[in-house]
Enzyme design. Structure first.
Site, PDB file in Angstrom:
ATOM      1  N   GLU A  17     -42.337 -70.393 -97.700  1.00  0.00           N
ATOM      2  CA  GLU A  17     -43.199 -69.042 -97.560  1.00  0.00           C
ATOM      3  C   GLU A  17     -42.855 -68.111 -97.535  1.00  0.00           C
ATOM      4  O   GLU A  17     -41.716 -68.092 -97.839  1.00  0.00           O
ATOM      5  CB  GLU A  17     -43.564 -70.112 -95.609  1.00  0.00           C
ATOM      6  CG  GLU A  17     -44.166 -68.536 -94.945  1.00  0.00           C
ATOM      7  CD  GLU A  17     -44.802 -68.324 -95.015  1.00  0.00           C
ATOM      8  OE1 GLU A  17     -45.679 -66.992 -95.478  1.00  0.00           O
ATOM      9  OE2 GLU A  17     -45.904 -69.247 -95.317  1.00  0.00           O
ATOM     10  N   ARG A  18     -44.362 -67.041 -98.156  1.00  0.00           N
ATOM     11  CA  ARG A  18     -44.126 -66.363 -98.568  1.00  0.00           C
ATOM     12  C   ARG A  18     -43.417 -65.272 -97.851  1.00  0.00           C
ATOM     13  O   ARG A  18     -42.855 -63.966 -97.927  1.00  0.00           O
ATOM     14  CB  ARG A  18     -44.430 -65.622 -99.863  1.00  0.00           C
ATOM     15  CG  ARG A  18     -46.206 -65.276 -99.490  1.00  0.00           C
ATOM     16  CD  ARG A  18     -46.640 -64.666-100.206  1.00  0.00           C
ATOM     17  NE  ARG A  18     -48.307 -64.386 -99.596  1.00  0.00           N
ATOM     18  CZ  ARG A  18     -49.412 -64.311-100.045  1.00  0.00           C
ATOM     19  NH1 ARG A  18     -49.478 -64.072-101.468  1.00  0.00           N
ATOM     20  NH2 ARG A  18     -50.688 -63.733-100.061  1.00  0.00           N
ATOM     21  N   ILE A  63     -50.535 -66.628 -91.480  1.00  0.00           N
ATOM     22  CA  ILE A  63     -52.160 -65.671 -90.530  1.00  0.00           C
ATOM     23  C   ILE A  63     -51.596 -65.924 -89.077  1.00  0.00           C
ATOM     24  O   ILE A  63     -51.877 -65.286 -87.907  1.00  0.00           O
ATOM     25  CB  ILE A  63     -52.868 -65.638 -91.076  1.00  0.00           C
ATOM     26  CG1 ILE A  63     -52.681 -64.812 -92.711  1.00  0.00           C
ATOM     27  CG2 ILE A  63     -53.555 -64.944 -90.485  1.00  0.00           C
ATOM     28  CD1 ILE A  63     -51.589 -63.560 -92.448  1.00  0.00           C
ATOM     29  N   CYS A  64     -52.411 -67.618 -88.566  1.00  0.00           N
ATOM     30  CA  CYS A  64     -52.762 -67.698 -88.038  1.00  0.00           C
ATOM     31  C   CYS A  64     -51.494 -67.035 -86.397  1.00  0.00           C
ATOM     32  O   CYS A  64     -51.613 -66.621 -85.641  1.00  0.00           O
ATOM     33  CB  CYS A  64     -53.124 -69.282 -87.452  1.00  0.00           C
ATOM     34  SG  CYS A  64     -53.257 -69.798 -86.081  1.00  0.00           S
ATOM     35  N   GLY A  69     -68.975 -61.828 -86.258  1.00  0.00           N
ATOM     36  CA  GLY A  69     -68.904 -63.366 -86.474  1.00  0.00           C
ATOM     37  C   GLY A  69     -67.547 -62.975 -85.173  1.00  0.00           C
ATOM     38  O   GLY A  69     -67.003 -62.328 -84.192  1.00  0.00           O
ATOM     39  N   ILE A  93     -64.205 -62.705 -85.534  1.00  0.00           N
ATOM     40  CA  ILE A  93     -62.897 -62.011 -85.538  1.00  0.00           C
ATOM     41  C   ILE A  93     -63.677 -60.464 -84.745  1.00  0.00           C
ATOM     42  O   ILE A  93     -62.707 -60.057 -84.234  1.00  0.00           O
ATOM     43  CB  ILE A  93     -62.735 -61.306 -87.108  1.00  0.00           C
ATOM     44  CG1 ILE A  93     -61.954 -62.696 -87.210  1.00  0.00           C
ATOM     45  CG2 ILE A  93     -62.127 -60.356 -87.305  1.00  0.00           C
ATOM     46  CD1 ILE A  93     -61.332 -62.948 -88.738  1.00  0.00           C
ATOM     47  N   ALA A 105     -64.069 -56.845 -90.578  1.00  0.00           N
ATOM     48  CA  ALA A 105     -64.234 -58.282 -90.336  1.00  0.00           C
ATOM     49  C   ALA A 105     -65.279 -59.268 -90.891  1.00  0.00           C
ATOM     50  O   ALA A 105     -65.927 -59.324 -89.871  1.00  0.00           O
ATOM     51  CB  ALA A 105     -64.170 -58.326 -88.505  1.00  0.00           C
ATOM     52  N   ASP A 152     -58.111 -72.847 -95.088  1.00  0.00           N
ATOM     53  CA  ASP A 152     -58.538 -71.617 -95.701  1.00  0.00           C
ATOM     54  C   ASP A 152     -59.044 -71.800 -96.777  1.00  0.00           C
ATOM     55  O   ASP A 152     -59.741 -71.597 -97.861  1.00  0.00           O
ATOM     56  CB  ASP A 152     -58.290 -70.837 -94.974  1.00  0.00           C
ATOM     57  CG  ASP A 152     -58.059 -70.356 -93.242  1.00  0.00           C
ATOM     58  OD1 ASP A 152     -59.425 -71.526 -92.510  1.00  0.00           O
ATOM     59  OD2 ASP A 152     -57.719 -69.632 -92.797  1.00  0.00           O
ATOM     60  N   HIS A 203     -65.399 -82.002 -58.512  1.00  0.00           N
ATOM     61  CA  HIS A 203     -65.971 -81.022 -57.508  1.00  0.00           C
ATOM     62  C   HIS A 203     -64.587 -79.925 -56.585  1.00  0.00           C
ATOM     63  O   HIS A 203     -64.586 -80.464 -55.611  1.00  0.00           O
ATOM     64  CB  HIS A 203     -66.955 -80.746 -56.242  1.00  0.00           C
ATOM     65  CG  HIS A 203     -67.970 -80.152 -56.219  1.00  0.00           C
ATOM     66  ND1 HIS A 203     -68.415 -79.209 -56.505  1.00  0.00           N
ATOM     67  CD2 HIS A 203     -67.337 -79.916 -54.934  1.00  0.00           C
ATOM     68  CE1 HIS A 203     -68.938 -78.616 -55.690  1.00  0.00           C
ATOM     69  NE2 HIS A 203     -68.336 -78.163 -54.332  1.00  0.00           N
TER      70      HIS A 203
END
Length: 479
Positions: free
Chosen positions: A44-45, A51-52, A197, A199, A285, A326, A458
């Site tokens: 991981e950088r 991001i998430c 959208g 975002i 976005a 992604d 209910h």
């Protein structure tokens, strides 16, 4: 090289699996691989969780929860409660969101340690492979220098980032993307959101709740254009009521940061009457682009399609190379996670249940919330799928009335002959939780009749699903 020598060399490979990227696809893939006995590392950088967890799913929901609490306080009188002066503390809201993201990221580190996964910080690049049988080599560059790790299998889960339009430069000051929108030092008084959208409408909803004047500009003719048209109409009504202005069927042709303000020009997609806008901030976005640069894809002949890594039906993009989430254009965190599990199980040689791409729930957490699964009514008709549609408005639901939130409806589409679920489209309170029942119906043998035979407690929001189904079959009790 003899088969014996080759076998010995393969046994000396440092890792069975190296995952590049630790977002909801990458970290899940790494954990599942480790659970199946594979020696696993994850590179991981930036921050564990990708991001998430750091800038997307989790911190945005923290912001939206703050907005929800504020809205509740502002309407306390409707519930018979008297409160004093209520106002948002923008800095505290942002700090809470960032704090939650940090804790969740640290939680990934704990899970890696628990599952004996090696966490490597740095930027990864696939090196050329000298032979089909030889291990993959990944060069990792960090502040400490460079090192190379070897793996039999590599899972690419590098995710994506915000994109912009030609001529509109994201400067991180007045023209920003979602990461900056979650860490602004001061609350803008006015904001234009480019893109309607998920975002875009989520940020529009949040900033409007805390008092920012918000205008949405969307190229397509309606808000949330990927959703059922009935959902778009209901969201537009709700946003109009909240004072969120919508400029649909308009193209943003110019945006310039001038004198501490953003000056914008929008043109209708049909016609020539330009609209001039001005705001403190422009939030871009309009979508994302895959993080594929400098990964070493070319040396392995890994093709791109529309900028995303192209894979086969089992997420392979090369010999011992896989890609998920992604970076291949899926676009939802839970899809990436499902693909991560699938690929890890394929590598381990155990049964791997294919991802049901026809039954992916989509959730948007604006106010009102939106959730959907399966086909829209338009797409069902275009595919000649016969459906019986049923709808139940929350204005007729006792639980919604008691909760003081009657916006929206549940819409279900059942196959006219088999009674299988074709699609479901919900907008209103709690719908991002309600969609789970309908997703289950989509992936199992649940049909309209068996859902009706399931007693729903209910009073609950879930009753709306049953009544909408009754409506589809022509015998709704509460309509």
């Amino acid at each position: 090289m003899s088969e014996k020598s080759r076998s010995e060399a393969e046994r000396r490979v440092e890792y069975d699996v190296v995952v590049i990227g630790s977002g909801p696809g990458g970290y899940v893939a790494a954990i599942r691989a480790a659970q199946l006995g594979l020696k696993t590392a994850c590179i991981e950088r930036e921050s564990l969780g990708g991001i998430c967890l750091n800038w997307g799913c989790i911190p945005t929901k923290a912001l939206l929860r703050s907005a929800e609490v504020l809205e509740t306080f502002l309407h306390a009188k409707d519930f018979g409660i008297t409160v004093g002066d209520v106002k948002p503390d923008f800095a505290a809201i942002i700090a809470r969101s960032r704090g939650i993201a940090d804790k969740v990221s640290k939680g990934i580190g704990f899970l890696f340690k628990k599952n004996k996964i090696t966490s490597i910080m740095g930027t990864a690049k696939l090196l050329p492979r000298s032979g089909a049988w030889k291990p993959h080599q990944i060069e990792v560059t960090s502040s400490e220098g460079k090192k190379t790790v070897e793996a039999k299998h590599v899972i690419l889960a590098t995710g994506c980032r915000a994109r912009s339009l030609p001529g509109i430069e994201i400067d991180g000051d007045r023209i920003i993307e979602y990461r900056k929108a979650m860490s602004l030092a001061t609350q803008p008084k006015t904001m234009v959101v480019l893109g309607a959208g998920a975002i875009g409408v989520e940020f529009a909803s949040f900033y409007r709740s805390i008092g920012t004047d918000v205008t949405i500009v969307e190229f397509l003719p309606r808000l949330v254009p990927n959703e059922d048209p009935d959902i778009s109409k209901e969201l537009t009504r709700a946003f109009d009521k909240r004072g969120i202005k919508s400029l649909v069927a308009h193209k943003l042709t110019s945006a310039k940061n001038e004198g501490g303000r953003v000056k914008l020009t929008a043109e209708p997609t049909a016609g020539d009457a330009k609209v001039e806008l001005e705001a403190d901030v422009l939030l871009v976005a309009i979508g994302v682009q895959a993080n594929t640069e400098n990964l070493g894809l070319e040396a392995h002949g890994i093709p791109l399609e529309r900028g995303f890594i192209k894979t086969d039906a089992e997420n392979r993009c090369g010999d011992g190379l896989w890609a998920i989430g992604d970076v291949i254009g899926r676009g939802l965190a839970h899809v990436a996670s499902a693909e991560g599990v699938f690929v890890a199980e394929k590598i381990a040689g155990v049964h791997a249940e294919p991802v049901r791409y026809d039954a992916i729930p989509a959730c948007t957490y604006c106010a009102p919330e939106i959730a959907s699964v399966g086909l829209t009514e338009e797409k069902a008709k275009a595919q000649n799928v016969p459906v019986k549609a049923g709808k139940f408005p929350f204005t007729a639901l006792a639980k919604a009335r008691a909760a003081g939130d009657m916006t929206g409806f549940v819409k279900v589409l059942w196959h006219a002959e088999t009674r299988a679920l074709v699609g479901a489209h919900l907008i209103g309170p709690a719908v991002t939780d309600l969609i789970a029942e309908l997703t289950l119906a989509k992936t199992t043998e649940v049909n309209a009749e068996s859902l009706l035979a399931t007693i729903h407690a209910h009073p609950t929001f879930a009753e709306s699903i049953k009544t909408a189904t009754e409506d589809a079959l022509g015998h709704a009790i509460d309509l």
